[in-house]
Motif scaffolding. Structure first.
Motif, PDB file in Angstrom:
ATOM      1  N   ILE A   1       0.830  -1.216   0.000  1.00  0.00           N
ATOM      2  CA  ILE A   1       0.000   0.000   0.000  1.00  0.00           C
ATOM      3  C   ILE A   1       0.857   1.256   0.000  1.00  0.00           C
ATOM      4  N   THR A   2       1.850   1.307   0.875  1.00  0.00           N
ATOM      5  CA  THR A   2       2.686   2.511   0.908  1.00  0.00           C
ATOM      6  C   THR A   2       3.500   2.633  -0.372  1.00  0.00           C
ATOM      7  N   GLY A   3       3.957   1.507  -0.894  1.00  0.00           N
ATOM      8  CA  GLY A   3       4.703   1.555  -2.153  1.00  0.00           C
ATOM      9  C   GLY A   3       3.860   2.120  -3.280  1.00  0.00           C
ATOM     10  N   SER A   4       2.598   1.747  -3.320  1.00  0.00           N
ATOM     11  CA  SER A   4       1.723   2.228  -4.385  1.00  0.00           C
ATOM     12  C   SER A   4       1.452   3.718  -4.272  1.00  0.00           C
ATOM     13  N   ALA A   5       1.589   4.250  -3.053  1.00  0.00           N
ATOM     14  CA  ALA A   5       1.294   5.667  -2.836  1.00  0.00           C
ATOM     15  C   ALA A   5       2.519   6.569  -2.931  1.00  0.00           C
ATOM     16  N   LEU A   6       3.707   5.967  -3.048  1.00  0.00           N
ATOM     17  CA  LEU A   6       4.925   6.771  -3.078  1.00  0.00           C
ATOM     18  C   LEU A   6       5.112   7.524  -4.391  1.00  0.00           C
ATOM     19  N   GLY A   7       4.498   7.041  -5.430  1.00  0.00           N
ATOM     20  CA  GLY A   7       4.625   7.720  -6.715  1.00  0.00           C
ATOM     21  C   GLY A   7       3.608   7.207  -7.701  1.00  0.00           C
ATOM     22  N   SER A   8       3.475   7.919  -8.806  1.00  0.00           N
ATOM     23  CA  SER A   8       2.520   7.544  -9.840  1.00  0.00           C
ATOM     24  C   SER A   8       3.254   6.976 -11.041  1.00  0.00           C
ATOM     25  N   PHE A   9       2.920   5.762 -11.430  1.00  0.00           N
ATOM     26  CA  PHE A   9       3.496   5.169 -12.634  1.00  0.00           C
ATOM     27  C   PHE A   9       3.195   6.037 -13.851  1.00  0.00           C
ATOM     28  N   ALA A  10       1.951   6.474 -13.955  1.00  0.00           N
ATOM     29  CA  ALA A  10       1.540   7.235 -15.129  1.00  0.00           C
ATOM     30  C   ALA A  10       2.286   8.559 -15.237  1.00  0.00           C
ATOM     31  N   ARG A  11       2.547   9.192 -14.122  1.00  0.00           N
ATOM     32  CA  ARG A  11       3.243  10.483 -14.149  1.00  0.00           C
ATOM     33  C   ARG A  11       4.721  10.332 -14.493  1.00  0.00           C
ATOM     34  N   GLY A  12       5.192   9.099 -14.555  1.00  0.00           N
ATOM     35  CA  GLY A  12       6.578   8.877 -14.914  1.00  0.00           C
ATOM     36  C   GLY A  12       6.845   9.030 -16.403  1.00  0.00           C
TER      37      GLY A  12
END
Length: 224
Positions: free
Chosen positions: A148-159
């Motif tokens: 859960i925290t890993g998923s919230a650390l950044g956005s794949f799409a915004r990469g």
């Protein structure tokens, strides 16, 4: 006696101001001097409530943990353990997604934070009640926090940038539509989270079934 022009300083006011700063500008924006200015008080007055910046950030993180729904782990709730984990994970991620800059602090674990400890206690207790051995229940709590925290650390799409010329087919033959990911950030990120969560829960279900089956196997009596 005349009423004070400004509300008296309190832990809640400090945490609210610090939370607003973190949300708007990130962790580096928080300092006791900046908070004192935001609150219209002298810097030393903050130390009547918190010893340092780290304690303030801990309190901000715990305020986010307090937003996570734990009702699915109550003994009176009818959801099974997989549905409870799913619904809790969705609630937890929503809280983190609303306050992404505090995620690195939350990722360190609950420490002594009351709301964070209530989350850990609820998950562990529910898994043990469901029949998981305590060691495995601990692993599940850790696994879910990592995910859960890993998923919230950044956005794949915004990469990915939204410039269609950035991904030359000669170099990246499969990224012809990658420039559109940022446009669909929420759909991509939420879809990826849900896909991973369901895969994780399906894997845990298989482990649970194997654990239950192993418990039913008893060694034959000597001489049988």
């Amino acid at each position: 006696m005349a009423r004070p022009r400004k509300p008296l300083l309190s832990r809640d006011r400090i945490v609210e101001a610090a939370s607003a700063l973190v949300d708007a500008e990130g962790l580096d924006a928080v300092s006791t001097r900046r908070l004192a200015a935001e609150l219209g008080v002298s810097g030393p007055s903050l130390y009547n409530h918190f010893r340092n910046k780290d304690e303030i950030l801990d309190a901000v993180a715990d305020a986010v943990s307090a937003q996570v729904d734990l009702s699915m782990f109550e003994e009176s709730d009818a959801r099974d353990w997989t549905a409870a984990l799913h619904d809790w994970a969705v609630s937890y991620r929503a809280a983190l997604a609303a306050h992404p800059h505090i995620v690195p602090v939350l990722a360190q674990g609950p420490g002594r934070r009351p709301a964070g400890l209530r989350v850990a206690d609820a998950v562990f207790g529910a898994m043990v009640r469901a029949g998981w051995p305590p060691t495995q229940a601990t692993y599940i709590g850790a696994l879910m926090r990592y995910f859960i925290t890993g998923s919230a650390l950044g956005s794949f799409a915004r990469g990915f940038v939204d410039d269609e010329t950035a991904y030359d087919p000669a170099d990246y033959p499969h990224l012809g539509q990658a420039h559109r990911l940022a446009e669909h950030r929420q759909q991509v990120d939420e879809g990826a989270f849900e896909t991973g969560l369901r895969a994780l829960l399906e894997g845990l279900t298989l482990q649970y079934e194997r654990t239950a089956a192993a418990r039913t196997v008893r060694p034959a009596p000597n001489g049988a």
